[in-house]
Structure formats: structure tokens, C-alpha cells
Design a protein around this motif. Structure first.
Motif, PDB file in Angstrom:
ATOM      1  N   GLU A 253     -40.962   4.571  -4.707  1.00 48.78           N
ATOM      2  CA  GLU A 253     -40.940   5.646  -3.730  1.00 48.78           C
ATOM      3  C   GLU A 253     -41.321   6.946  -4.427  1.00 48.78           C
ATOM      4  OE1 GLU A 253     -37.094   5.892  -1.993  1.00 48.78           O
ATOM      5  OE2 GLU A 253     -37.321   4.086  -0.764  1.00 48.78           O
ATOM      6  N   SER A 254     -42.017   7.821  -3.711  1.00 47.50           N
ATOM      7  CA  SER A 254     -42.397   9.117  -4.271  1.00 47.50           C
ATOM      8  C   SER A 254     -41.528  10.205  -3.657  1.00 47.50           C
ATOM      9  CB  SER A 254     -43.875   9.405  -4.001  1.00 47.50           C
ATOM     10  OG  SER A 254     -44.693   8.507  -4.718  1.00 47.50           O
ATOM     11  N   GLN A 255     -40.879  10.984  -4.520  1.00 52.25           N
ATOM     12  CA  GLN A 255     -40.002  12.051  -4.069  1.00 52.25           C
ATOM     13  C   GLN A 255     -40.230  13.280  -4.947  1.00 52.25           C
ATOM     14  OE1 GLN A 255     -35.934  10.889  -3.336  1.00 52.25           O
ATOM     15  NE2 GLN A 255     -36.489   8.777  -2.929  1.00 52.25           N
ATOM     16  N   VAL A 256     -39.904  14.443  -4.415  1.00 51.49           N
ATOM     17  CA  VAL A 256     -40.143  15.695  -5.128  1.00 51.49           C
ATOM     18  C   VAL A 256     -38.983  15.977  -6.087  1.00 51.49           C
ATOM     19  CG1 VAL A 256     -40.464  18.188  -4.889  1.00 51.49           C
ATOM     20  CG2 VAL A 256     -41.499  16.621  -3.231  1.00 51.49           C
ATOM     21  N   LEU A 257     -39.334  16.411  -7.283  1.00 58.18           N
ATOM     22  CA  LEU A 257     -38.349  16.846  -8.279  1.00 58.18           C
ATOM     23  C   LEU A 257     -38.669  18.294  -8.642  1.00 58.18           C
ATOM     24  CD1 LEU A 257     -36.015  16.257 -10.232  1.00 58.18           C
ATOM     25  CD2 LEU A 257     -37.701  15.392 -11.861  1.00 58.18           C
ATOM     26  N   GLN A 258     -37.723  19.190  -8.340  1.00 54.18           N
ATOM     27  CA  GLN A 258     -37.949  20.612  -8.552  1.00 54.18           C
ATOM     28  C   GLN A 258     -37.483  21.059  -9.941  1.00 54.18           C
ATOM     29  OE1 GLN A 258     -37.213  23.347  -5.120  1.00 54.18           O
ATOM     30  NE2 GLN A 258     -36.110  21.598  -4.267  1.00 54.18           N
ATOM     31  N   ALA A 259     -38.075  22.131 -10.414  1.00 50.89           N
ATOM     32  CA  ALA A 259     -37.663  22.770 -11.657  1.00 50.89           C
ATOM     33  C   ALA A 259     -37.793  24.279 -11.484  1.00 50.89           C
ATOM     34  CB  ALA A 259     -38.505  22.291 -12.829  1.00 50.89           C
ATOM     35  N   PHE A 260     -37.105  25.020 -12.340  1.00 51.47           N
ATOM     36  CA  PHE A 260     -37.000  26.468 -12.188  1.00 51.47           C
ATOM     37  C   PHE A 260     -37.076  27.143 -13.548  1.00 51.47           C
ATOM     38  CE2 PHE A 260     -34.521  24.086  -9.165  1.00 51.47           C
ATOM     39  CZ  PHE A 260     -34.882  24.612  -7.938  1.00 51.47           C
ATOM     40  N   VAL A 261     -37.493  28.415 -13.541  1.00 49.07           N
ATOM     41  CA  VAL A 261     -37.498  29.199 -14.774  1.00 49.07           C
ATOM     42  C   VAL A 261     -37.072  30.628 -14.436  1.00 49.07           C
ATOM     43  CG1 VAL A 261     -39.951  29.830 -14.609  1.00 49.07           C
ATOM     44  CG2 VAL A 261     -38.819  29.827 -16.827  1.00 49.07           C
ATOM     45  N   THR A 262     -36.266  31.208 -15.329  1.00 53.38           N
ATOM     46  CA  THR A 262     -35.783  32.572 -15.113  1.00 53.38           C
ATOM     47  C   THR A 262     -36.653  33.567 -15.877  1.00 53.38           C
ATOM     48  OG1 THR A 262     -34.303  32.705 -17.041  1.00 53.38           O
ATOM     49  CG2 THR A 262     -33.442  31.630 -15.059  1.00 53.38           C
ATOM     50  N   GLU A 263     -36.313  34.829 -15.705  1.00 48.97           N
ATOM     51  CA  GLU A 263     -36.913  35.882 -16.521  1.00 48.97           C
ATOM     52  C   GLU A 263     -36.622  35.628 -18.001  1.00 48.97           C
ATOM     53  OE1 GLU A 263     -34.788  39.581 -15.872  1.00 48.97           O
ATOM     54  OE2 GLU A 263     -33.019  38.449 -15.277  1.00 48.97           O
ATOM     55  N   GLY A 264     -37.400  36.228 -18.871  1.00 48.30           N
ATOM     56  CA  GLY A 264     -37.184  36.076 -20.297  1.00 48.30           C
ATOM     57  C   GLY A 264     -35.898  36.755 -20.760  1.00 48.30           C
ATOM     58  N   LEU A 265     -35.138  36.042 -21.576  1.00 48.55           N
ATOM     59  CA  LEU A 265     -33.883  36.553 -22.110  1.00 48.55           C
ATOM     60  C   LEU A 265     -33.897  36.448 -23.627  1.00 48.55           C
ATOM     61  CD1 LEU A 265     -31.468  34.683 -19.654  1.00 48.55           C
ATOM     62  CD2 LEU A 265     -32.312  37.034 -19.423  1.00 48.55           C
ATOM     63  N   LYS A 266     -32.997  37.178 -24.274  1.00 45.43           N
ATOM     64  CA  LYS A 266     -32.837  37.028 -25.715  1.00 45.43           C
ATOM     65  C   LYS A 266     -32.379  35.608 -26.032  1.00 45.43           C
ATOM     66  CE  LYS A 266     -31.784  41.879 -26.701  1.00 45.43           C
ATOM     67  NZ  LYS A 266     -30.793  42.835 -27.257  1.00 45.43           N
ATOM     68  N   PRO A 267     -32.594  35.127 -27.259  1.00 41.40           N
ATOM     69  CA  PRO A 267     -32.183  33.758 -27.604  1.00 41.40           C
ATOM     70  C   PRO A 267     -30.728  33.501 -27.257  1.00 41.40           C
ATOM     71  CG  PRO A 267     -33.536  34.668 -29.347  1.00 41.40           C
ATOM     72  CD  PRO A 267     -33.289  35.791 -28.379  1.00 41.40           C
ATOM     73  N   LEU A 268     -30.507  32.449 -26.470  1.00 41.13           N
ATOM     74  CA  LEU A 268     -29.176  32.141 -25.964  1.00 41.13           C
ATOM     75  C   LEU A 268     -28.822  30.677 -26.159  1.00 41.13           C
ATOM     76  CD1 LEU A 268     -26.641  32.736 -24.171  1.00 41.13           C
ATOM     77  CD2 LEU A 268     -28.094  32.270 -22.188  1.00 41.13           C
ATOM     78  N   LEU A 269     -29.697  29.790 -25.679  1.00 42.32           N
ATOM     79  CA  LEU A 269     -29.421  28.354 -25.725  1.00 42.32           C
ATOM     80  C   LEU A 269     -30.086  27.739 -26.950  1.00 42.32           C
ATOM     81  CD1 LEU A 269     -30.020  27.361 -21.998  1.00 42.32           C
ATOM     82  CD2 LEU A 269     -27.840  27.388 -23.178  1.00 42.32           C
ATOM     83  N   PRO A 270     -29.322  27.262 -27.914  1.00 43.08           N
ATOM     84  CA  PRO A 270     -29.945  26.668 -29.094  1.00 43.08           C
ATOM     85  C   PRO A 270     -30.393  25.235 -28.869  1.00 43.08           C
ATOM     86  CG  PRO A 270     -27.571  26.594 -29.307  1.00 43.08           C
ATOM     87  CD  PRO A 270     -27.864  27.322 -28.014  1.00 43.08           C
ATOM     88  N   SER A 271     -30.031  24.624 -27.734  1.00 43.13           N
ATOM     89  CA  SER A 271     -30.330  23.210 -27.517  1.00 43.13           C
ATOM     90  C   SER A 271     -30.580  22.969 -26.035  1.00 43.13           C
ATOM     91  CB  SER A 271     -29.150  22.345 -27.979  1.00 43.13           C
ATOM     92  OG  SER A 271     -28.030  22.560 -27.131  1.00 43.13           O
ATOM     93  N   VAL A 272     -30.825  21.723 -25.708  1.00 43.13           N
ATOM     94  CA  VAL A 272     -30.854  21.277 -24.319  1.00 43.13           C
ATOM     95  C   VAL A 272     -29.443  20.834 -23.958  1.00 43.13           C
ATOM     96  CG1 VAL A 272     -31.822  19.621 -22.680  1.00 43.13           C
ATOM     97  CG2 VAL A 272     -33.226  20.478 -24.576  1.00 43.13           C
ATOM     98  N   ILE A 273     -28.950  21.227 -22.794  1.00 45.38           N
ATOM     99  CA  ILE A 273     -27.610  20.838 -22.365  1.00 45.38           C
ATOM    100  C   ILE A 273     -27.697  20.254 -20.958  1.00 45.38           C
ATOM    101  CG2 ILE A 273     -25.265  21.630 -21.860  1.00 45.38           C
ATOM    102  CD1 ILE A 273     -25.578  23.762 -23.941  1.00 45.38           C
ATOM    103  N   THR A 274     -27.012  19.132 -20.750  1.00 51.87           N
ATOM    104  CA  THR A 274     -26.954  18.520 -19.429  1.00 51.87           C
ATOM    105  C   THR A 274     -25.506  18.493 -18.954  1.00 51.87           C
ATOM    106  OG1 THR A 274     -26.591  16.203 -20.068  1.00 51.87           O
ATOM    107  CG2 THR A 274     -28.850  17.031 -20.145  1.00 51.87           C
ATOM    108  N   TYR A 275     -25.336  18.680 -17.667  1.00 54.81           N
ATOM    109  CA  TYR A 275     -24.021  18.731 -17.032  1.00 54.81           C
ATOM    110  C   TYR A 275     -23.584  17.322 -16.656  1.00 54.81           C
ATOM    111  CZ  TYR A 275     -20.468  20.924 -13.972  1.00 54.81           C
ATOM    112  OH  TYR A 275     -19.306  21.358 -13.378  1.00 54.81           O
ATOM    113  N   GLY A 276     -22.337  16.991 -16.874  1.00 57.44           N
ATOM    114  CA  GLY A 276     -21.860  15.647 -16.584  1.00 57.44           C
ATOM    115  C   GLY A 276     -21.317  15.452 -15.191  1.00 57.44           C
TER     116      GLY A 276
END
Length: 416
Positions: A253-276
Motif C-alpha cells: 500500500e502507498s501512504q504519505v509520510l510527512q517530515a518537518f524542519v524548523t528554523e536554524g538553531l544553535k547546536p542542541l541535539l548531538p544525536s538522533v532520538i526517537t520517542y518510545g
């Protein structure tokens, strides 16, 4: 031309006048040994490995638009191999190893950043499952570190540890995971394949197949008929549409998967994090924007744009995990068309039409699979046999019951 510090310096001092085009713009030839439908990461990687690993260079990659116009340019760029079951983990482990040497292999900077991937857990049961997944990863030679709540707090103190709706119990960290630049991956594979003589044909839409006595002979396109000894489909969310032209009905099945990006910020996230406790994943780009996404839109669609209820769902998950994200302004969103299989795992196999091969059904895992997908699909096209890391990705598993259900939730494509 090989890219090097010397070539960059030479062009900087000469007004950038000596760069050669990254790839040719050839006209289609009447006949090829192999035609690959789809000019995204998987199709281009397949062409490169056909040429490099198997010496097959009479190859054309046909793209209906421009190279990388589909999901390759519409994803959140995460690279990881933290899978659980035996059918998936060896494949993604192979892919991560290829990622680690990809820039040297292609002589192209794909901006691979092994910043780590942390999966959060929120209950004792989820913590136990992550322990099992981590052990499965380590049995296949991958890195996995199970950490408790205090270790998560030390690693990512900006997460919600006060009045949280779902308290953080711990997490599973894969230090070798990270991100890569999606466009650069497309350009790197395109340039490398072209250098071996592969024809990259843009603005060439496949409109049908020429099939005689059960065997594919070539494809009809908007630029005329093109003959081929073998044809491979690597068209992501359009898999069912293209396969239908060959008389095939697929468990996709084909379904849409959305993604988003914010304005540029100072370095904040050192890694990829996923919510459980919700399908939410986030990283920070080199330009400073927070890049994040969540679930598919839960209805079948070929529109590369999403719906507002899913936007709200993703934002709610982000706010629950790290409330300070609410202070950032979202600049834009986009939607990729995800080809979702019935068990959440991909297909790399022959089809019932002789000479026609399929690479599809990647669900959420397409970008991270790019190198291994190309490697395994090239092996299948060249030898007629499945690569050892992709033998479980059979098309007939849905008929025989040998499904690869990574989440253990049964035949629910919208859940994977």
C-alpha cells in the motif's frame, strides 16, 4: 575528475571554471543489458554496484523527473541498523558497514555523521524488549548500549524529566548510527555510476512493459521504446503503479509520510532520538534546523503532501518528549510516498514475469537501506540469485506465511 583538496583549491583560485559536469545527459540507446526504473538512491546504487561489483555497464537508469525527485529527497536522513529479527538485522548491519566506507567508495562527501541513535523506552516491558533487541544486534556484530534513566538524563538533559506524561525508563543507544545528506547520496551514486558508463536518463517516464511469452523484452517510455535483457523496478511509493503495468498485483500500500524542519538553531541535539510512546524521531541538521517526523498519514494516497491531523499528532509527540521544541518555528514540511508492505519489511526478488525484478516495500526503512539495497539488488540482477543478506526478502513470503514482522503486530501495514 576526482574530488580532492587540491582540486578544490585549484578551482577556488580560477573562478570555479574547471569543474566538469557531474554526469552526462545521454539519449536513450535502443537496447540495454539492464534497465533500472527509478532514479532515486536505490536505483542509482544498484547501477553503481552492477558496474563496480559485476562489470555490467550497459545499463540505463530511467527517471520520470530529475534524479532524487522522489523519496530520496523527502526523508529525515537517519542511518541505523538497530533491528531485531534475523531476516532484517544482517541486512541493515551490512548496509551500515557500507555507509561507513561510502565516501571513500564514491569519492564524494555524503556528509555521513555517526552521531548515534537513541531509542527511548518508557516502561519495564519496553526496557526488557530493548534488552532483547540489543542482544540480537550484538549477536550480529552490531553495537548496542542499554542505558538507564540517569544515563539518558546525562546524555540528553533537555528531554522532559519533570512532570512528563510518560516517564523515561531508559534507552537503547547505537553509537554508530546517525545521519547522512540525502541529496549528496543521490549525487554521489549518480556521479559514480556515470563514470562507469551507466546512462542516467532523466525526464523519461515508463508508460508500459513489452512482455512476450511471459518474458519482459523492454519498456515503453515517453521517449520511445527501450529494449532490455532484464528490468529492475526501484520506484518506492510508485511500486504498485509500475508493477500494475506488468500485470502484477503486489502486497503493498502507498501512504504519505510527512517530515518537518524548523528554523536554524544553535547546536542542541548531538544525536538522533526517537520517542518510545509515539512514533516521533528527531535530529539536527548541519544548518541547525531540527528535522523530525512521525507516523504515516493512515490512508492510501499518492499525493506528496500530508494532512493537518497528522501534523498535530507529530507535534504533540515532540512536545511530550522535549517541550522546548514548542519555541522553535517550523519552516516547512514535505511528504514522501511510502510503499508499505503487509509485514513492514521490504521485497528484493524476482517477479512472476521472467526478467523483471523488484526492489520495493521499504516502509520507513528506505534511506538507511540504500547501500545494501543497491548491493543486493545488483547481485540479484547480475546472478539471478538473492544475496545472502536479502534472502528473507522474498515476494512469495506473503503467500507461504514466512513474514518478517519486526514489530510483532501482524498484518497491519499502517503500523510498521
Amino acid at each position: 575528475m576526482r574530488y580532492s583538496g587540491l582540486s578544490i583549491l585549484r578551482n577556488a583560485l580560477s573562478g570555479q571554471k574547471h569543474w566538469a559536469p557531474a554526469w552526462r545527459e545521454p539519449a536513450p540507446k535502443p537496447q540495454y543489458d539492464v534497465i533500472i526504473i527509478g532514479g532515486g538512491g536505490h536505483g542509482l546504487a544498484t547501477a553503481w554496484y552492477l558496474a563496480r561489483n559485476h562489470g555490467i555497464t550497459n545499463v540505463a537508469v530511467l527517471e520520470r523527473s530529475y534524479l532524487g525527485a522522489g523519496n530520496s529527497g523527502r526523508n529525515t536522513t537517519i542511518v541505523r541498523s538497530n533491528y531485531h529479527i534475523a531476516g532484517n538485522e544482517p541486512f541493515y548491519a551490512h548496509s551500515l558497514k557500507l555507509w561507513e566506507g561510502l565516501e571513500q567508495d564514491l569519492n564524494y562527501n555524503v556528509m555521513m555523521s555517526q552521531r548515534g541513535v537513541l531509542n527511548l523506552c518508557h516502561s519495564d516491558g519496553q526496557f526488557d524488549f530493548y534488552a532483547r533487541r540489543g542482544n540480537a544486534m550484538r549477536l550480529h556484530g552490531e553495537d548496542a548500549v542499554l542505558i538507564d534513566r540517569e544515563a539518558v538524563r546525562g546524555f540528553a538533559p533537555y528531554l522532559n524529566f519533570r512532570d512528563e506524561r510518560f516517564p523515561i525508563r531508559g534507552g537503547l543507544l547505537q553509537p554508530r548510527g546517525g545521519t547522512a545528506r540525502h541529496d549528496a547520496v543521490v549525487w554521489g551514486y549518480a556521479r559514480a555510476a556515470d563514470s562507469r558508463g551507466v546512462d542516467l536518463i532523466q525526464n523519461c517516464e515508463v508508460t508500459g512493459f513489452r512482455i512476450e511469452n511471459g518474458r519482459v523484452r523492454g519498456v515503453e517510455t515517453t521517449r520511445g521504446y527501450i529494449g532490455a535483457g532484464k528490468v529492475g523496478m526501484a520506484v518506492a511509493g510508485r511500486t504498485s503503479e509500475v508493477a500494475r503495468m506488468a500485470g502484477l498485483r503486489l502486497p503493498i500500500e502507498s501512504q504519505v509520510l510527512q517530515a518537518f524542519v524548523t528554523e536554524g538553531l544553535k547546536p542542541l541535539l548531538p544525536s538522533v532520538i526517537t520517542y518510545g510512546m509515539g512514533h516521533f524521531y528527531i535530529s539536527q541538521s548541519d544548518k541547525g534546523g531540527l528535522v523530525f517526523g512521525g507516523d504515516i498519514d493512515f490512508y492510501n494516497s499518492y499525493a506528496a503532501r500530508g494532512n493537518l491531523p497528522m501534523v498535530e499528532h507529530v507535534m504533540e509527540a515532540g512536545m511530550a518528549m522535549m517541550p522546548m521544541i514548542g519555541r522553535a518555528r517550523v519552516l516547512r514540511s514535505w511528504g514522501g510516498i511510502a510503499d508499505m508492505t503487509m509485514d513492514g519489511s521490504p521485497i528484493i526478488d524476482r517477479t512472476p514475469v521472467e526478467g523483471l525484478f523488484l526492489d520495493g516495500g521499504w516502509c520507513y526503512g528506505g534511506f538507511k537501506a540504500t547501500p545494501a539495497s543497491g548491493w543486493a539488488f545488483a547481485h540479484l540482477l547480475a546472478t539471478g540469485e538473492s544475496h545472502e543478506t536479502a534472502r528473507a526478502f522474498r515476494l512469495d513470503r506473503f503467500a507461504t506465511g514466512h513474514v518478517l514482522d519486526e514489530e510483532g503486530t501482524g498484518a497491519q501495514p499502517n503500523r510498521h
